[in-house]
Design an enzyme around this catalytic site. Sequence first.
Site, mmCIF file in Angstrom:
data_model
loop_
_atom_site.group_PDB
_atom_site.id
_atom_site.type_symbol
_atom_site.label_atom_id
_atom_site.label_comp_id
_atom_site.label_asym_id
_atom_site.label_seq_id
_atom_site.Cartn_x
_atom_site.Cartn_y
_atom_site.Cartn_z
ATOM 1 N N LYS A 157 87.219 -1.703 -65.900
ATOM 2 C CA LYS A 157 88.142 -2.111 -64.896
ATOM 3 C C LYS A 157 87.358 -1.999 -63.638
ATOM 4 O O LYS A 157 87.419 -0.728 -62.913
ATOM 5 C CB LYS A 157 89.390 -1.637 -64.781
ATOM 6 N N GLU A 211 85.561 11.770 -61.612
ATOM 7 C CA GLU A 211 84.651 12.095 -60.071
ATOM 8 C C GLU A 211 85.438 11.557 -59.188
ATOM 9 O O GLU A 211 85.631 10.522 -58.809
ATOM 10 C CB GLU A 211 83.391 11.521 -60.545
#
Length: 504
Positions: free
Chosen positions: A193, A269
């Site tokens: 995505k 992250e």
Amino acid sequence: MTQPVTISIAATGRKITVPTGLFINNEFVPSVDSKETIQCINPATEEVICSVVAGSEKDIDAAVAAARKAFKTTWGKNVTGWERSRLINKLADLIERDAQELAELETLNNGKPVKIARDFDIGDSVQCLRYYAGFADKIVGQSIEIDNKTKTAFTRHDPIGVCGQIIPWNYPINMWSWKVAPALACGCTIVMKPSEITPLTALKLSELVVEAGFPPGVVNTVPSLGSVGGAALSAHMDVDKVAFTGSTVTGRRIMEAAAKSNLKKVSLELGGKSPHIVFESADLDQAANWTGLGILYNTGQDCTAGSRLFVQDTIYDKFINILVEKFKQLKVTNGFDEEAGAGPVVSKMQYDKIFSYIEAGKQQGAKAVLGGEKRPGKGYFVDPTIFVDVKPDMKIVRDEIFGPVLAVAKFSTEEEAIELANDTSYGLGAGLHSNDASQCMRVSQALEAGTVWVNQYNLLSNNVPFGGKKQSGIGRELGSYALEEYTSVKAVHWNYGEKLDWPL
């Protein structure tokens, strides 16, 4: 099938054909149920480049089904490590072949200079793919002694399965490679995505996936809004792992959705407000150069941006003067300008966010010794900005700005520098400059960050792990550590000699 568009690059005369559909099962297809599109904007001119199909929740379902089928039939445990390695290396070769075209498309949609997109982002991505291609046939377990006369045990590191990969807009190609390379090396299949702001290079890379020879369904690409595609992947009952790079706020939502659905594995992250410390023994000219790289690279749109600078009081005034002159040398302009060192920020939303923080800094009493003013004309350009006289409770010191805005404070002692540096909810990166080796060791150990740079800043290597502490995320990317994010350890106990008496 959906129709591709041909984009003309005015600066180079190049024409690039870009797919506009969803990439599922090695084909570009329309949405199952939606007519929505995503407009792609050139941040240097504010003009629309083109529109691509916006995926829906049902499109995510279709992509996940394709990935699951491939995992069970043509990928996963059904293909050797040698074959995975061959295909990943082939993909790397194709990206290297098309580096100039990909770089120009990246610049058009993201804004960064062509030379940086080509030589750094894409060059690093090629290296990343080749690094993990080398691991594909070297994923090994352990043989464990139980009883040499009757039993043994061993472990297998199996591919975890279907992976939802949600990547950001600041390094579209680079983050694509960071997610794709270790997943493919381990035998996982992927539903990618890309950011709705910068989907074009992910779609172009999908063409190369087919050309490289990957079976249908191994890599799928579904551009969509984060609230649609990202949310659907995070909550999907047939996704085994989701990896996300982006904001801490969104990371929390993803982790919650993963927990409430099938407890899928998660790696995150996230954001940062990274400290950068300059001690009096440092090479001040070099420290200023690295400070510039730390906050101005990628126009400050970097999760590890060294946005909080702490300078020892004995060199403070001298260093600020050096720093201002260095920052003035950076040319911020259209990324197709060969002299560009930085381009515009990626979007109007990001531009407005950065200037809202600049205004907050001024209102709270920080002094802008460089920048801080809007340019006239088109384009989301933000010039390098340095604030001095900052206080720990200011918004520009506490919050992640994600732009070329530096907040500078002074300190007296090493202990004070460490305390100031660690006074944040984030823990992604940190840096220090000193020519005292003992001090370098002490401070690097004391800094609460997943990555610490000593006498440099912001440079990463594909063979060194990267990730955060505190609210900067969980899990690691890069290096051999990233393989752990895409494998599941299975223990096999083998009895070849013990006879069980019954009843107990």
